[in-house]
Design a protein around this motif. Structure first.
Motif, PDB file in Angstrom:
ATOM      1  N   ASP A 198      33.627 -13.579  -3.398  1.00  0.00           N
ATOM      2  CA  ASP A 198      34.618 -13.173  -2.396  1.00  0.00           C
ATOM      3  C   ASP A 198      34.282 -13.735  -1.019  1.00  0.00           C
ATOM      4  O   ASP A 198      35.174 -14.079  -0.242  1.00  0.00           O
ATOM      5  CB  ASP A 198      34.714 -11.645  -2.323  1.00  0.00           C
ATOM      6  CG  ASP A 198      35.268 -11.058  -3.613  1.00  0.00           C
ATOM      7  OD1 ASP A 198      36.016 -11.777  -4.304  1.00  0.00           O
ATOM      8  OD2 ASP A 198      34.944  -9.904  -3.930  1.00  0.00           O
ATOM      9  N   THR A 245      35.341 -17.356  -1.135  1.00  0.00           N
ATOM     10  CA  THR A 245      36.801 -17.464  -1.100  1.00  0.00           C
ATOM     11  C   THR A 245      37.355 -17.183   0.293  1.00  0.00           C
ATOM     12  O   THR A 245      38.225 -17.892   0.797  1.00  0.00           O
ATOM     13  CB  THR A 245      37.428 -16.471  -2.101  1.00  0.00           C
ATOM     14  OG1 THR A 245      36.772 -16.624  -3.351  1.00  0.00           O
ATOM     15  CG2 THR A 245      38.904 -16.734  -2.267  1.00  0.00           C
ATOM     16  N   THR A 246      36.840 -16.129   0.919  1.00  0.00           N
ATOM     17  CA  THR A 246      37.336 -15.742   2.236  1.00  0.00           C
ATOM     18  C   THR A 246      37.077 -16.835   3.273  1.00  0.00           C
ATOM     19  O   THR A 246      37.965 -17.202   4.044  1.00  0.00           O
ATOM     20  CB  THR A 246      36.654 -14.437   2.700  1.00  0.00           C
ATOM     21  OG1 THR A 246      36.795 -13.470   1.662  1.00  0.00           O
ATOM     22  CG2 THR A 246      37.303 -13.915   3.961  1.00  0.00           C
ATOM     23  N   ARG A 301      36.537 -19.932   2.686  1.00  0.00           N
ATOM     24  CA  ARG A 301      37.314 -21.112   2.319  1.00  0.00           C
ATOM     25  C   ARG A 301      38.755 -21.012   2.835  1.00  0.00           C
ATOM     26  O   ARG A 301      39.313 -21.993   3.333  1.00  0.00           O
ATOM     27  CB  ARG A 301      37.316 -21.274   0.791  1.00  0.00           C
ATOM     28  CG  ARG A 301      38.119 -22.463   0.297  1.00  0.00           C
ATOM     29  CD  ARG A 301      38.112 -22.520  -1.207  1.00  0.00           C
ATOM     30  NE  ARG A 301      36.774 -22.782  -1.704  1.00  0.00           N
ATOM     31  CZ  ARG A 301      36.377 -23.995  -2.099  1.00  0.00           C
ATOM     32  NH1 ARG A 301      37.210 -25.003  -2.076  1.00  0.00           N
ATOM     33  NH2 ARG A 301      35.159 -24.169  -2.523  1.00  0.00           N
ATOM     34  N   GLU A 302      39.311 -19.820   2.747  1.00  0.00           N
ATOM     35  CA  GLU A 302      40.687 -19.635   3.252  1.00  0.00           C
ATOM     36  C   GLU A 302      40.774 -19.938   4.741  1.00  0.00           C
ATOM     37  O   GLU A 302      41.712 -20.572   5.208  1.00  0.00           O
ATOM     38  CB  GLU A 302      41.167 -18.211   2.963  1.00  0.00           C
ATOM     39  CG  GLU A 302      41.659 -18.048   1.530  1.00  0.00           C
ATOM     40  CD  GLU A 302      41.771 -16.590   1.116  1.00  0.00           C
ATOM     41  OE1 GLU A 302      41.654 -15.705   2.002  1.00  0.00           O
ATOM     42  OE2 GLU A 302      41.964 -16.340  -0.085  1.00  0.00           O
ATOM     43  N   ARG A 303      39.769 -19.471   5.482  1.00  0.00           N
ATOM     44  CA  ARG A 303      39.757 -19.761   6.923  1.00  0.00           C
ATOM     45  C   ARG A 303      39.604 -21.257   7.170  1.00  0.00           C
ATOM     46  O   ARG A 303      40.206 -21.810   8.077  1.00  0.00           O
ATOM     47  CB  ARG A 303      38.606 -19.027   7.615  1.00  0.00           C
ATOM     48  CG  ARG A 303      38.685 -17.548   7.519  1.00  0.00           C
ATOM     49  CD  ARG A 303      39.945 -17.019   8.208  1.00  0.00           C
ATOM     50  NE  ARG A 303      40.141 -15.623   7.902  1.00  0.00           N
ATOM     51  CZ  ARG A 303      39.556 -14.632   8.548  1.00  0.00           C
ATOM     52  NH1 ARG A 303      38.773 -14.880   9.553  1.00  0.00           N
ATOM     53  NH2 ARG A 303      39.771 -13.389   8.198  1.00  0.00           N
ATOM     54  N   ILE A 328      40.578 -23.663   5.275  1.00  0.00           N
ATOM     55  CA  ILE A 328      41.842 -24.346   4.963  1.00  0.00           C
ATOM     56  C   ILE A 328      42.754 -24.338   6.179  1.00  0.00           C
ATOM     57  O   ILE A 328      43.353 -25.349   6.541  1.00  0.00           O
ATOM     58  CB  ILE A 328      42.552 -23.657   3.768  1.00  0.00           C
ATOM     59  CG1 ILE A 328      41.778 -23.915   2.473  1.00  0.00           C
ATOM     60  CG2 ILE A 328      44.000 -24.160   3.625  1.00  0.00           C
ATOM     61  CD1 ILE A 328      42.285 -23.125   1.281  1.00  0.00           C
ATOM     62  N   GLU A 329      42.817 -23.178   6.837  1.00  0.00           N
ATOM     63  CA  GLU A 329      43.696 -23.031   7.998  1.00  0.00           C
ATOM     64  C   GLU A 329      43.346 -24.009   9.118  1.00  0.00           C
ATOM     65  O   GLU A 329      44.217 -24.562   9.779  1.00  0.00           O
ATOM     66  CB  GLU A 329      43.589 -21.608   8.571  1.00  0.00           C
ATOM     67  CG  GLU A 329      44.235 -20.547   7.709  1.00  0.00           C
ATOM     68  CD  GLU A 329      43.833 -19.149   8.162  1.00  0.00           C
ATOM     69  OE1 GLU A 329      43.413 -18.981   9.332  1.00  0.00           O
ATOM     70  OE2 GLU A 329      43.903 -18.216   7.326  1.00  0.00           O
ATOM     71  N   GLN A 377      41.622 -31.919   4.163  1.00  0.00           N
ATOM     72  CA  GLN A 377      41.247 -30.930   3.151  1.00  0.00           C
ATOM     73  C   GLN A 377      40.165 -31.450   2.206  1.00  0.00           C
ATOM     74  O   GLN A 377      39.591 -30.690   1.431  1.00  0.00           O
ATOM     75  CB  GLN A 377      42.480 -30.477   2.363  1.00  0.00           C
ATOM     76  CG  GLN A 377      43.515 -29.770   3.221  1.00  0.00           C
ATOM     77  CD  GLN A 377      43.060 -28.407   3.737  1.00  0.00           C
ATOM     78  OE1 GLN A 377      42.440 -27.645   2.999  1.00  0.00           O
ATOM     79  NE2 GLN A 377      43.336 -28.111   5.010  1.00  0.00           N
ATOM     80  N   LEU A 397      36.870 -29.647   2.655  1.00  0.00           N
ATOM     81  CA  LEU A 397      36.874 -28.199   2.469  1.00  0.00           C
ATOM     82  C   LEU A 397      35.524 -27.659   1.991  1.00  0.00           C
ATOM     83  O   LEU A 397      34.993 -26.693   2.543  1.00  0.00           O
ATOM     84  CB  LEU A 397      37.974 -27.832   1.466  1.00  0.00           C
ATOM     85  CG  LEU A 397      38.462 -26.402   1.494  1.00  0.00           C
ATOM     86  CD1 LEU A 397      38.817 -25.987   2.908  1.00  0.00           C
ATOM     87  CD2 LEU A 397      39.669 -26.263   0.585  1.00  0.00           C
ATOM     88  N   THR A 447      33.219 -25.263   4.281  1.00  0.00           N
ATOM     89  CA  THR A 447      33.052 -23.899   3.771  1.00  0.00           C
ATOM     90  C   THR A 447      31.583 -23.577   3.552  1.00  0.00           C
ATOM     91  O   THR A 447      31.076 -22.551   4.014  1.00  0.00           O
ATOM     92  CB  THR A 447      33.803 -23.738   2.435  1.00  0.00           C
ATOM     93  OG1 THR A 447      35.180 -24.066   2.632  1.00  0.00           O
ATOM     94  CG2 THR A 447      33.696 -22.311   1.923  1.00  0.00           C
ATOM     95  N   ASN A 468      34.707 -14.772  10.803  1.00  0.00           N
ATOM     96  CA  ASN A 468      35.367 -15.541  11.851  1.00  0.00           C
ATOM     97  C   ASN A 468      34.385 -16.437  12.593  1.00  0.00           C
ATOM     98  O   ASN A 468      34.657 -17.596  12.851  1.00  0.00           O
ATOM     99  CB  ASN A 468      36.050 -14.607  12.844  1.00  0.00           C
ATOM    100  CG  ASN A 468      37.244 -13.934  12.210  1.00  0.00           C
ATOM    101  OD1 ASN A 468      37.971 -14.543  11.430  1.00  0.00           O
ATOM    102  ND2 ASN A 468      37.406 -12.659  12.494  1.00  0.00           N
TER     103      ASN A 468
END
Length: 582
Positions: free
Chosen positions: A391, A394-395, A397-399, A401-402, A407, A410, A414, A436
RNA sequence: GCUCCCUUAGCUCAGUGGAUUAGAGCGUCUGUCUUCGGAACAGAAGGUCGUAGGUUCGAAUCCUGCAGGGAGUACCA
């Protein structure tokens, strides 16, 4: 370089005062010099002289030795040493020491249990262990990465109950309905575990079934049963767990470890413990086999074999240590666990040292603290409601991506963010993992350093001979030396290098000292602190000095190149990649 | 109860015997700049380093007491 200078100072002391002294050099604030030493204060008492006088005499001696641009006495008797530019440039030639060459080292970390998922603590522990292993390896050690976890026991019984429940009985063929993906399989096993763990607390009949399943698993091992339906389920799911570990390590790009499943080491531990009991080094007490730790050293008593004749983790740990010793004949073993095991491990180490005198000195136990998240909430390790390692990945990685244009980077970003966020804290205490902050491009973060590196590379790419941007160390060095001498005509008087250039160079030369320190102390965070300071120093330099097109372009390009290489090497030691572009 | 660890700026942390202003990041406020990648730089505000003593030429750092927090303390790992 530092060592060489320390010897020079010690030699000067010997010459002047006839005493042997360990002259330790520190890095003072830049305005005071490149190195400082307090030998004069140490000697003051020893010689019964005024420290300032001693310092003055030393100053005279050192100032005439040619490698210092200035030597000054400050305060009660500190000596501040400023190197000549030539000497400082020459310092780039020194490399981190290899004091462990020829030694066999084991680092044991990660240590997940089969049939469960890795949680955040494992993630932290794994990243820390991976970096320590890399540091020790760089220092010359013959490195062996190991990991140890349980593949038998009540937690396996709980999971097996959940598995059977899911499969509708002892039905190995039904396993084919589960995904092929190792990470999803782990997730499935984890759900089975939670189901088993929950019902174990709530339903007495199920509890008895789980206890029976646990015993059945032990029997499967004892009888080497690979044919019964239950055995087929067990072996298959165990392998799924192992595959999942490997898949996860691959995902976060850390080196694989040699995994010792408990079932492989317990027998050896048990045998050893019984031998020690026979020798009288362990005692029987209330039906159990125990080790009485020395109370004067604040060690407590621990059970090695329960009154029911079952080995505890203590015994299993004895087994792994011996297995590692047999397999790798280690000169030193470093173990990293959560800090709740500090006292427990002290007793195990003390017991081992009683059984095999001397082995205690070959073992170091390091701990990692608890991971908190931004909101300050702590995780619970009960019943699976922990925060999972996946998790976190994943979390972040999502940031990433933004905020990322490319990409393709990534994974780099990450993992750079995650690893740096864990590594920048001193190992041992609890840490706050701020998602963050970890992906932030400003402030003390992995991506900031990756960006700082890419920025420097882009300058180098603009240089006339950008074809070979990663120049060999020698040619870079020669370039700087050469340029200093050429350009020096007018500015020779103030030392060849300009202030900002020198300041950046000075910081770069600290690299080897920091790596040595981090290795000796087993504290990777020193490298993080340093790299961040280095990047800041570069930004200051870059803000005020033009590189391309300036008349000092050659020197400055060489400096930028050396800076970028240093940053990349440092990040590499931390297991963080340094892309040329972002 | 006993043992061990922790307590540094509003928040998250470095610094663990040395000094002249105890340092960073985030957050807050201000300035620089028609940018070799500004995702920058410069600056301000913010700390009696939990507290009371002690050792030392010198203590955030070593010792002792106290307060607050965490962990461990025999058949869990």
């Amino acid at each position: 370089m530092k060592q060489e200078l320390e010897q020079a100072v010690a030699a000067a002391v010997k010459d002047l005062f006839g005493v042997e002294v360990d002259a330790e050099l520190t890095r003072p604030d830049e305005q005071f010099g490149d190195y400082a030493t307090n030998v004069a204060l140490q000697l003051g008492k020893q010689l019964g002289k005024n420290p300032r006088e001693i310092a003055e005499q030393l100053r005279g001696r050192l100032a005439s030795d040619g490698q210092f641009a200035s030597v000054t006495v400050a305060g009660p008797g500190f000596l501040n040493l400023k190197l000549t530019d030539e000497k400082l440039i020459a310092a780039l030639r020194s490399e981190p020491a290899k004091p462990l060459a020829g030694e066999s080292w084991v680092v044991e970390y990660s240590c997940p249990n089969a049939f469960k998922e890795l949680h955040t603590g494992h993630l932290y522990n794994t990243i820390a262990g991976d970096v320590l292993a890399r540091l020790l390896e760089r220092a010359g050690a013959d490195m062996h990465r190991t990991s140890f976890g349980s593949d038998v026991g009540l937690n396996v019984g709980r999971c097996m109950w959940g598995i059977l429940h899911e499969l509708g009985g002892e039905n190995p063929d039904a396993l084919s309905k589960v995904s092929d993906d190792p990470l999803e399989r782990a997730n499935w096993l984890s759900k089975c575990y939670v189901a088993g763990a929950t019902i174990y607390e709530e339903d007495d009949a199920a509890k008895q079934q789980i206890i029976a399943l646990n015993q059945a698993v032990y029997r499967i091992h004892a009888e080497n049963d690979h044919d019964s339906p239950l055995a087929r389920i067990y072996w298959k799911c165990r392998q799924w767990s192992f595959d999942y570990f490997d898949a996860f390590y691959k995902l976060i790009k850390v080196d694989a470890m040699r995994y010792y499943p408990e079932s492989e080491t317990t027998e050896r531990g048990l045998r050893t413990v019984r031998e020690q009991l026979a020798k009288g080094l362990l005692e029987e007490s209330e039906g159990a086999v125990v080790f009485h730790g020395d109370e004067s050293e604040h060690l407590h008593t621990r059970v090695f074999i329960t009154s029911k004749g079952l080995p505890t983790y203590e015994t299993k740990d004895v087994g792994v240590i011996l297995a590692e010793q047999e397999e790798y004949n280690f000169d030193h073993r470093v173990l990293i666990t959560g800090n709740d095991q500090t006292e427990y491990m002290r007793v195990v180490f003390a017991a081992m040292d009683t059984f095999f005198p001397g082995i205690g000195d070959k073992m170091t136990h390091l701990t990692n603290g608890t991971v908190r998240f931004g909101d300050g909430k702590k995780m619970s390790s009960r019943l699976g409601n922990v925060s999972r390692a996946i998790d976190v990945v994943t979390t972040v990685r999502e940031r990433a991506i933004e905020m990322l244009d490319d990409q393709n980077l990534l994974d780099d970003i990450t993992l750079g963010a995650i690893k740096y966020e864990f590594l920048k804290y001193r190992l041992g205490g609890d840490i706050a993992f701020d998602v963050n902050e970890s992906v932030s491009l400003q402030g003390n973060s992995g991506p900031y350093l990756q960006y700082a590196h890419a920025r420097a590379r882009s300058i180098l790419a603009k240089s006339p001979d950008s074809g070979h941007s990663e120049q060999s160390e020698e040619s870079t060095l020669e370039q700087i030396l050469h340029s200093v001498q050429d350009d020096g005509e007018g500015t020779r008087g103030d030392g060849g290098l300009q202030a900002d250039e020198r300041s950046l160079l000075r910081k770069i030369t600290e690299y080897t000292e920091v790596v040595d320190k981090a290795t000796v102390e087993l504290m990777p965070h020193h490298i993080c602190t340093y790299l961040y300071e280095l990047a800041q120093k570069f930004n200051q330099f870059y803000e005020h000095n033009r590189v391309i097109g300036d008349e000092r372009e050659t020197v400055r390009l060489a400096l930028v190149g050396r800076y970028a290489d240093t940053l990349k090497n440092g990040l590499g030691l931390l297991g963080i990649t340094a892309p040329d572009r972002m």
